[in-house]
Design a protein around this motif. Structure first.
Motif, mmCIF file in Angstrom:
data_model
loop_
_atom_site.group_PDB
_atom_site.id
_atom_site.type_symbol
_atom_site.label_atom_id
_atom_site.label_comp_id
_atom_site.label_asym_id
_atom_site.label_seq_id
_atom_site.Cartn_x
_atom_site.Cartn_y
_atom_site.Cartn_z
ATOM 1 N N CYS A 127 -7.862 -0.255 -13.460
ATOM 2 C CA CYS A 127 -7.885 -0.797 -14.829
ATOM 3 C C CYS A 127 -8.231 -2.282 -14.887
ATOM 4 O O CYS A 127 -9.125 -2.691 -15.614
ATOM 5 N N HIS A 128 -7.527 -3.103 -14.117
ATOM 6 C CA HIS A 128 -7.772 -4.548 -14.200
ATOM 7 C C HIS A 128 -7.935 -5.195 -12.834
ATOM 8 O O HIS A 128 -7.830 -6.416 -12.686
ATOM 9 N N GLY A 129 -8.131 -4.375 -11.827
ATOM 10 C CA GLY A 129 -8.554 -4.907 -10.529
ATOM 11 C C GLY A 129 -7.476 -5.372 -9.569
ATOM 12 O O GLY A 129 -7.792 -6.039 -8.580
ATOM 13 N N ALA A 130 -6.229 -5.070 -9.815
ATOM 14 C CA ALA A 130 -5.198 -5.476 -8.847
ATOM 15 C C ALA A 130 -5.449 -4.770 -7.515
ATOM 16 O O ALA A 130 -5.942 -3.639 -7.473
ATOM 17 N N LYS A 131 -5.109 -5.466 -6.429
ATOM 18 C CA LYS A 131 -5.284 -4.897 -5.096
ATOM 19 C C LYS A 131 -3.992 -5.035 -4.306
ATOM 20 O O LYS A 131 -3.261 -6.030 -4.445
ATOM 21 N N PHE A 132 -3.759 -4.052 -3.465
ATOM 22 C CA PHE A 132 -2.536 -4.031 -2.657
ATOM 23 C C PHE A 132 -2.913 -3.651 -1.234
ATOM 24 O O PHE A 132 -3.803 -2.836 -1.002
ATOM 25 N N LYS A 133 -2.177 -4.226 -0.265
ATOM 26 C CA LYS A 133 -2.384 -3.839 1.132
ATOM 27 C C LYS A 133 -1.871 -2.420 1.346
ATOM 28 O O LYS A 133 -1.150 -1.871 0.509
ATOM 29 N N GLN A 134 -2.175 -1.900 2.530
ATOM 30 C CA GLN A 134 -1.776 -0.517 2.810
ATOM 31 C C GLN A 134 -0.251 -0.339 2.744
ATOM 32 O O GLN A 134 0.234 0.736 2.431
ATOM 33 N N ASP A 135 0.491 -1.397 3.027
ATOM 34 C CA ASP A 135 1.947 -1.266 2.948
ATOM 35 C C ASP A 135 2.476 -1.428 1.528
ATOM 36 O O ASP A 135 3.689 -1.429 1.305
ATOM 37 N N GLY A 136 1.577 -1.599 0.566
ATOM 38 C CA GLY A 136 1.985 -1.708 -0.832
ATOM 39 C C GLY A 136 2.202 -3.132 -1.303
ATOM 40 O O GLY A 136 2.476 -3.357 -2.483
ATOM 41 N N SER A 137 2.062 -4.104 -0.403
ATOM 42 C CA SER A 137 2.291 -5.486 -0.837
ATOM 43 C C SER A 137 1.099 -5.991 -1.659
ATOM 44 O O SER A 137 -0.048 -5.651 -1.394
ATOM 45 N N LEU A 138 1.418 -6.800 -2.646
ATOM 46 C CA LEU A 138 0.411 -7.293 -3.592
ATOM 47 C C LEU A 138 -0.546 -8.255 -2.907
ATOM 48 O O LEU A 138 -0.127 -9.193 -2.234
#
Ligand code: FES
Length: 183
Positions: A127-138
């Motif tokens: 939706c607005h481009g947020a990205k997270f690492k594989q462990d779920g961290s922002l």
């Protein structure tokens, strides 16, 4: 087309597991997942059902498994079925609950469904481009916090050790993680 968030703030989630679980996407090893033969049971005795997700043997390190659950959701007077994705990972070689992680796909920015990109080993919100690492961290906003973790438990089920997940929704738009009331 990105999945749109449920923006009806009056929606009252009364969650019960009612349906089967199916594989959406996963890294290698997805084909070895055994789907639960039955659902709708509560293994934890808590206010929310613990959902049998996968046999422990099907969860391999370095892989993200995407499974889908069906929830019964009360929306005012209406009872509807909602399909919900859950991401599972093995983070250690042991078979206790601490060796596994479950992440909610609901983006804390505005509730869109976060997708896993196997090639980049990253989660992206469409939706607005947020990205997270594989462990779920922002890694990149506008999501205000890491992906929300779900409580996991290991228990016997259908003759094998299974990972159970406690489905939970959280308040959006805040850095602090606050569970939404699931009465
Ligand atoms: Fe995910 Fe906006 S809803 S970045």
């Amino acid at each position: 087309m990105p999945e749109q968030p449920d923006d009806d703030r009056r929606t009252f989630l009364r969650i019960a597991v009612i349906g089967g679980i199916g594989i959406l996407t996963a890294g290698a090893g997805a084909a070895s997942v055994f789907l639960p033969p039955k659902t709708g049971q509560s293994a934890g005795g808590g206010p929310q059902p613990l959902i049998p997700m996968a046999r422990l043997a099907a969860l391999l390190k370095e892989e993200v498994l995407s499974l889908e659950i069906s929830l019964s959701v009360r929306d005012g007077w209406r009872l509807r079925t909602k399909r919900q994705r859950v991401y599972l990972q093995r983070v250690a070689d042991t078979d206790d609950a601490a060796a596994f992680k479950a992440l909610s796909p609901v983006c804390s920015h505005a509730g869109c469904t976060i997708e896993y990109h196997e090639k980049e080993k990253q989660f992206h919100c469409p939706c607005h481009g947020a990205k997270f690492k594989q462990d779920g961290s922002l890694e990149k906003g506008p999501a205000p916090r890491d992906m929300d973790p779900l409580e996991v438990t290991v228990a016997d089920h259908d003759g094998a050790s299974w990972l159970f997940v406690n489905w939970q929704e959280f308040v959006m738009g805040t850095e602090q993680r606050t569970p939404r009331g699931n009465a």
